[in-house]
Design a protein around this motif. Structure first.
Motif, short mmCIF file in Angstrom:
data_model
loop_
_atom_site.label_atom_id
_atom_site.label_comp_id
_atom_site.label_asym_id
_atom_site.label_seq_id
_atom_site.Cartn_x
_atom_site.Cartn_y
_atom_site.Cartn_z
N GLU A 140 10.59 3.49 78.25
CA GLU A 140 9.68 4.62 78.42
C GLU A 140 10.27 5.86 77.74
O GLU A 140 11.49 6.04 77.76
CB GLU A 140 9.45 4.91 79.90
CG GLU A 140 8.76 3.77 80.65
CD GLU A 140 8.48 4.13 82.10
OE1 GLU A 140 7.37 4.63 82.38
OE2 GLU A 140 9.38 3.91 82.93
N PRO A 141 9.38 6.73 77.21
CA PRO A 141 7.94 6.57 77.06
C PRO A 141 7.58 5.49 76.05
O PRO A 141 8.37 5.20 75.15
CB PRO A 141 7.49 7.96 76.60
CG PRO A 141 8.69 8.55 75.93
CD PRO A 141 9.88 8.02 76.68
N VAL A 142 6.39 4.93 76.21
CA VAL A 142 6.02 3.76 75.42
C VAL A 142 5.90 4.07 73.93
O VAL A 142 6.03 3.17 73.09
CB VAL A 142 4.70 3.14 75.93
CG1 VAL A 142 4.87 2.57 77.32
CG2 VAL A 142 3.56 4.15 75.90
N LEU B 21 5.88 -3.08 81.02
CA LEU B 21 5.75 -2.26 82.23
C LEU B 21 4.76 -2.87 83.21
O LEU B 21 4.95 -2.77 84.43
CB LEU B 21 5.32 -0.85 81.84
CG LEU B 21 6.38 -0.02 81.12
CD1 LEU B 21 5.78 1.27 80.58
CD2 LEU B 21 7.54 0.31 82.06
#
Length: 278
Positions: free
Chosen positions: A169-171, A66
């Motif tokens: 995402e989410p990580v 990201l």
């Protein structure tokens, strides 16, 4: 990799706090990002790993991906005579032949930050996204997509026109996992962090997603989000809860996946119906 992890996590904190951005990143930040992408491509780090029986995301690796989007500006690049606009160039593939891998021309695209192992075959047009990992001896067939951070094991066969979804995402969420020695038939779709267990064979056009139940006839249980190892799986349609609605006749059906033992080639239709109704 602890030093690189520390650098990425520190850079992520600065980015999250607004202390650094695409307009203020400099040589030091870009050197960290380049080292990170090199480590991904070399297979030294990966977006998810198996701990015991469960796959877990490496959050800092997904943060690093990201950051490459957040801290880089869009530039123009050339590939195959086509100009494209992105924050990263495509991966360098010159070393593929040294490890016995090949990527056929006319449309095969491997994005920077993707790992392709030894003795792999990537048939055009195929696309392997950033953070994805393609294990040794794996075939990525024509019109296949391997999404961001997807983890494809060794000696896997992805049939033509197969979609492996990405989960960036989410990580903290683990991406799609296809374990070693799996064969996915043409037109399969695997999405939303689904895990395909090793040695499994999946029939063509099967949709594997956590929202669709897997009827495991081996352990006689219903699963979501995973296909156990050593299974043969195919799509069936089961009766929906809205089958008796007044607006239509003939019943309504929803997709399901049936998993049998690998040694079970087929089940008689009446046996399948009995199992599904039970």
């Amino acid at each position: 990799m602890s030093a690189l992890q520390d650098e990425i996590e520190h850079l992520w904190t600065r980015y999250d706090d607004g202390d650094v951005g695409a307009d203020s990143a400099g040589e030091d930040e870009y050197a960290t990002l380049d080292a990170f992408l090199d480590a991904l491509e070399a297979g030294e780090i990966r977006a998810a790993e198996k701990h015991g029986n469960a796959w877990e995301a490496n959050e800092w690796v997904k943060q690093g991906i990201l950051l490459n989007f957040g801290l880089r500006s869009i530039g123009q690049y050339e590939h195959g005579g086509v100009t494209y606009n992105d924050v990263l160039p495509l991966a360098e593939t010159d070393a593929y032949s040294d490890r016995g891998s090949r990527n056929t021309p006319d449309g095969t695209v491997v994005r920077r930050g993707a790992h392709v192992g030894s003795d792999c075959i990537l048939m055009s047009p195929a696309f392997v996204n950033i953070g994805a990992r393609v294990g040794d001896g794996t075939l990525v067939d024509s019109c296949d997509t391997v999404g961001s951070c997807a983890q494809i094991g060794a000696n896997v066969k992805l049939g033509a026109n197969t979609l492996i979804g990405g989960v960036l995402e989410p990580v903290e969420n683990a991406p799609v996992i296809v374990e070693d020695n799996v064969s996915l038939g043409a037109g399969c779709r695997v999405t939303s962090g689904f895990v395909v267990g090793e040695n499994s064979v999946v029939g063509e056009n099967t949709l594997l997603t956590p929202r669709i139940p897997v009827y495991d006839l081996v352990e006689e249980e219903v699963l979501y989000g995973e296909l156990p190892a050593d299974r043969r799986a195919f799509t069936r349609f089961v009766e929906s809860s809205i089958s008796d609605h007044d607006l239509f006749e003939g019943g309504a059906y929803k997709p399901a996946v049936v998993a049998t033992d690998l040694e079970t080639e087929t089940l008689e239709a009446t046996e399948r119906e009995e199992v599904l109704r039970d």
